[in-house]
Scaffold this active site. Structure first.
Site, PDB file in Angstrom:
ATOM      1  N   TYR A  25      14.195   9.681  -0.871  1.00 31.44           N
ATOM      2  CA  TYR A  25      13.502  10.135  -0.034  1.00 31.44           C
ATOM      3  C   TYR A  25      12.864   8.706   0.465  1.00 31.44           C
ATOM      4  CZ  TYR A  25       8.353  10.707   0.024  1.00 31.44           C
ATOM      5  OH  TYR A  25       7.117  10.554   0.249  1.00 31.44           O
ATOM      6  N   SER A  29       3.969   5.090   2.593  1.00 26.98           N
ATOM      7  CA  SER A  29       3.944   3.768   2.475  1.00 26.98           C
ATOM      8  C   SER A  29       5.294   3.685   2.147  1.00 26.98           C
ATOM      9  CB  SER A  29       2.548   3.742   1.745  1.00 26.98           C
ATOM     10  OG  SER A  29       3.362   3.871   0.575  1.00 26.98           O
TER      11      SER A  29
END
Length: 130
Positions: free
Chosen positions: A26, A14
């Site tokens: 990331y 998410s």
């Protein structure tokens, strides 16, 4: 995979839609995974192979229980309120379980989703809307 008209489901995060501080690298990696899934959907679609991804939000695991406890100043007390206490702003007032995220993956891999490809399904109990 061509003979079975198979399906690939990649597990994303998410963080794609709901950025967190200190997660830049990331997030970049997860956008690359999203791009890969979409590109493969285009390339493999003519062979009958579907490619999708799932972007789960935080799941109710021991690691998340500890994190929420610290982040909310509740320490270990968060366990008394369960997943609802740490997810008061989520639409359904809880975090999903790992099993619920697995259900979304299984759906995308299944026949009922046979017309879905190149999609990223967000599974987050309403943490945010996409």
């Amino acid at each position: 995979m061509r003979e079975s008209r198979g399906s690939i489901v990649m597990v994303n995060s998410s963080v794609l839609r709901y950025p967190k501080r200190a997660c830049g690298a990331y997030k970049i990696a997860k956008f690359a995974l999203l791009s890969l899934a979409q590109s493969l959907a285009t390339e493999l679609g003519p062979q009958g192979i579907r490619v999708n991804s799932v972007a789960p939000g935080p799941m109710w695991t021991d690691k998340v229980k500890d994190f929420i406890g610290v982040a909310c100043g509740l320490a270990r007390d968060v366990a008394a309120g369960g997943p609802r206490r740490g997810a008061a702003d989520m639409d359904v007032r809880r975090l999903q379980s790992p099993e619920e995220t697995t259900d979304a993956v299984l759906f995308l891999a299944s026949d009922p989703a046979r017309a879905v490809t190149g999609h990223c399904l967000v599974v987050n109990c309403g943490e945010y809307h996409h």
